[in-house]
Design a protein around this motif. Structure first.
Motif, PDB file in Angstrom:
ATOM      1  N   ARG A  10       0.418  -2.905  -9.499  1.00  0.00           N
ATOM      2  CA  ARG A  10      -0.306  -2.022  -8.598  1.00  0.00           C
ATOM      3  C   ARG A  10       0.608  -1.595  -7.467  1.00  0.00           C
ATOM      4  N   ALA A  11       0.293  -0.453  -6.848  1.00  0.00           N
ATOM      5  CA  ALA A  11       1.019   0.015  -5.671  1.00  0.00           C
ATOM      6  C   ALA A  11       0.238  -0.440  -4.444  1.00  0.00           C
ATOM      7  N   LEU A  12       0.442  -1.684  -4.034  1.00  0.00           N
ATOM      8  CA  LEU A  12      -0.346  -2.233  -2.942  1.00  0.00           C
ATOM      9  C   LEU A  12      -0.003  -1.553  -1.631  1.00  0.00           C
ATOM     10  N   CYS A  13      -1.035  -1.273  -0.842  1.00  0.00           N
ATOM     11  CA  CYS A  13      -0.930  -0.492   0.393  1.00  0.00           C
ATOM     12  C   CYS A  13      -0.415   0.904   0.056  1.00  0.00           C
ATOM     13  N   GLU A 142      14.951   8.838   5.387  1.00  0.00           N
ATOM     14  CA  GLU A 142      14.669  10.138   4.795  1.00  0.00           C
ATOM     15  C   GLU A 142      13.756  10.914   5.724  1.00  0.00           C
ATOM     16  N   LYS A 143      13.913  12.235   5.762  1.00  0.00           N
ATOM     17  CA  LYS A 143      12.951  13.097   6.427  1.00  0.00           C
ATOM     18  C   LYS A 143      12.116  13.768   5.346  1.00  0.00           C
ATOM     19  N   LEU A 144      10.804  13.621   5.447  1.00  0.00           N
ATOM     20  CA  LEU A 144       9.926  14.163   4.419  1.00  0.00           C
ATOM     21  C   LEU A 144       9.812  15.674   4.571  1.00  0.00           C
ATOM     22  N   PRO A 145      10.006  16.416   3.491  1.00  0.00           N
ATOM     23  CA  PRO A 145       9.878  17.876   3.563  1.00  0.00           C
ATOM     24  C   PRO A 145       8.413  18.288   3.608  1.00  0.00           C
ATOM     25  N   ALA A 146       8.179  19.579   3.777  1.00  0.00           N
ATOM     26  CA  ALA A 146       6.814  20.095   3.752  1.00  0.00           C
ATOM     27  C   ALA A 146       6.169  19.759   2.409  1.00  0.00           C
ATOM     28  N   GLY A 147       4.893  19.416   2.463  1.00  0.00           N
ATOM     29  CA  GLY A 147       4.174  19.061   1.247  1.00  0.00           C
ATOM     30  C   GLY A 147       3.380  17.788   1.427  1.00  0.00           C
ATOM     31  N   VAL A 148       2.802  17.312   0.332  1.00  0.00           N
ATOM     32  CA  VAL A 148       2.014  16.080   0.327  1.00  0.00           C
ATOM     33  C   VAL A 148       2.808  14.996  -0.372  1.00  0.00           C
ATOM     34  N   HIS A 149       2.885  13.833   0.263  1.00  0.00           N
ATOM     35  CA  HIS A 149       3.703  12.735  -0.248  1.00  0.00           C
ATOM     36  C   HIS A 149       2.894  11.444  -0.252  1.00  0.00           C
ATOM     37  N   MET A 150       3.181  10.584  -1.243  1.00  0.00           N
ATOM     38  CA  MET A 150       2.592   9.248  -1.294  1.00  0.00           C
ATOM     39  C   MET A 150       3.704   8.227  -1.231  1.00  0.00           C
ATOM     40  N   ILE A 151       3.541   7.268  -0.313  1.00  0.00           N
ATOM     41  CA  ILE A 151       4.484   6.158  -0.200  1.00  0.00           C
ATOM     42  C   ILE A 151       3.732   4.884  -0.549  1.00  0.00           C
ATOM     43  N   PRO A 163      -0.534   4.796 -11.893  1.00  0.00           N
ATOM     44  CA  PRO A 163      -1.789   5.555 -12.028  1.00  0.00           C
ATOM     45  C   PRO A 163      -2.389   5.973 -10.699  1.00  0.00           C
ATOM     46  N   ARG A 164      -2.192   5.189  -9.644  1.00  0.00           N
ATOM     47  CA  ARG A 164      -2.722   5.565  -8.339  1.00  0.00           C
ATOM     48  C   ARG A 164      -2.051   6.839  -7.837  1.00  0.00           C
ATOM     49  N   VAL A 165      -0.729   6.879  -7.937  1.00  0.00           N
ATOM     50  CA  VAL A 165       0.016   8.040  -7.459  1.00  0.00           C
ATOM     51  C   VAL A 165      -0.290   9.273  -8.301  1.00  0.00           C
ATOM     52  N   SER A 166      -0.276   9.116  -9.615  1.00  0.00           N
ATOM     53  CA  SER A 166      -0.484  10.272 -10.490  1.00  0.00           C
ATOM     54  C   SER A 166      -1.897  10.834 -10.370  1.00  0.00           C
ATOM     55  N   PRO A 207      -7.702   1.074 -12.621  1.00  0.00           N
ATOM     56  CA  PRO A 207      -6.251   1.040 -12.410  1.00  0.00           C
ATOM     57  C   PRO A 207      -5.740   2.129 -11.472  1.00  0.00           C
ATOM     58  N   ARG A 208      -6.511   3.214 -11.327  1.00  0.00           N
ATOM     59  CA  ARG A 208      -6.097   4.317 -10.456  1.00  0.00           C
ATOM     60  C   ARG A 208      -6.580   4.135  -9.026  1.00  0.00           C
ATOM     61  N   ALA A 209      -7.364   3.104  -8.754  1.00  0.00           N
ATOM     62  CA  ALA A 209      -8.095   2.996  -7.494  1.00  0.00           C
ATOM     63  C   ALA A 209      -7.172   2.961  -6.280  1.00  0.00           C
ATOM     64  N   LEU A 210      -7.527   3.776  -5.282  1.00  0.00           N
ATOM     65  CA  LEU A 210      -6.873   3.723  -3.985  1.00  0.00           C
ATOM     66  C   LEU A 210      -7.484   2.613  -3.143  1.00  0.00           C
ATOM     67  N   VAL A 211      -8.778   2.428  -3.285  1.00  0.00           N
ATOM     68  CA  VAL A 211      -9.524   1.346  -2.642  1.00  0.00           C
ATOM     69  C   VAL A 211      -9.918   0.372  -3.742  1.00  0.00           C
ATOM     70  N   PHE A 212      -9.412  -0.853  -3.674  1.00  0.00           N
ATOM     71  CA  PHE A 212      -9.651  -1.775  -4.784  1.00  0.00           C
ATOM     72  C   PHE A 212      -9.972  -3.172  -4.275  1.00  0.00           C
TER      73      PHE A 212
END
Length: 270
Positions: A10-13, A142-151, A163-166, A207-212
């Protein structure tokens, strides 16, 4: 499931950032904190006498925070656990002081990072968003460019097969973000971003959950303890907080002015 498997599978946090330098609200950020449910914390307020202008939730075990806001500077700093080589036990320091230092300074302060376990530190202001990542051996910026990003814990733009990111990144990218600062309820201000940040209706064990929420092999409950929404603009900072993920009615706006905000002890109970 063991906590080791959590880290592997999982991508925790999670931090989601939308950067639009030409917009009236150039930076919008979502922060989801995942931790052991039994770990106590306090809701966002000015908890730190050494940093009287900063607002954030306070971890009661180590005294620091996972996300700090400096309203006067229009700045936010958010911390995620990273991957790499852990700090030696005899010199290890809590990473909870890093968002406080970064929100105050506007950057990762000059520190001996070998005392910290791996981390990702996101620092956003109306002039842009930067990301520092420490893997126990070296630090990158890194400097994040314009757009939407997930860390997430494996880093920025490095978890396409997660699956969370995708699932969530294209949905946040397609959602209308706040066009201007203002008051009003969290639902009215955040619009399409609020239900997405609240989990998009996915089950806690998806498996895709952002809140789990899940239980480890030794019986401990690990899950999402809180959700934060931040908007930064010349006019000020909009700060909304959800202390009970899964309960949309718990969303509320955090006061960022000079009036004191009542401290609340928090614990996620799903």
């Amino acid at each position: 499931m063991s906590l080791y498997r959590f880290w592997r599978e999982r991508a925790l946090c999670t931090v989601i950032v939308s950067v639009d330098p030409e917009a009236r609200v150039p930076v919008v950020l979502v922060g989801v904190r995942d931790e052991f449910v039994a770990r106590q914390w306090m809701s966002p307020a000015r908890h730190w006498p050494d940093h009287p202008g900063l607002i954030g939730g306070r971890d009661l075990r180590a005294g620091g925070t996972w996300l700090a806001v400096d309203p006067a500077s229009r700045r936010v700093a958010a911390l995620l656990n990273g991957q790499g080589i852990a700090a030696p036990e005899d010199v290890r320091r809590s990473r909870g002081d890093l968002p406080l230092r970064a929100a105050a300074a506007g950057e990762l302060p000059r520190l001996d990072l070998t005392s910290y376990d791996p981390f990702h530190l996101v620092v956003g202001g109306i002039d842009g968003v930067r990301l520092w990542s420490w893997n126990g051996e070296r630090v990158s910026e890194e400097k994040l460019p314009a757009g939407v990003h997930m860390i997430v814990n494996c880093g920025w733009e490095q978890c396409e097969d997660n699956p969370r990111v995708s699932w969530f990144r294209p949905r946040f990218a397609a959602a209308a973000r706040p066009a201007r600062m203002g008051s009003g309820s969290p639902t009215r201000f955040w619009g399409e971003w609020l239900p997405l940040a609240s989990g998009d209706g996915l089950a806690l064990d998806d498996p895709r959950a952002l809140v789990f929420r899940a239980t480890t092999e030794d019986g401990q409950i690990f899950g999402s303890l809180s959700i934060t929404l931040i908007a930064l603009a010349d006019e000020g900072v909009r700060y909304d907080f959800c202390p009970v993920p899964g309960d949309p009615s718990s969303w509320h706006q955090i006061e960022t002015g000079d009036r004191p905000h009542p401290m609340k002890r928090g614990r996620y109970v799903g």
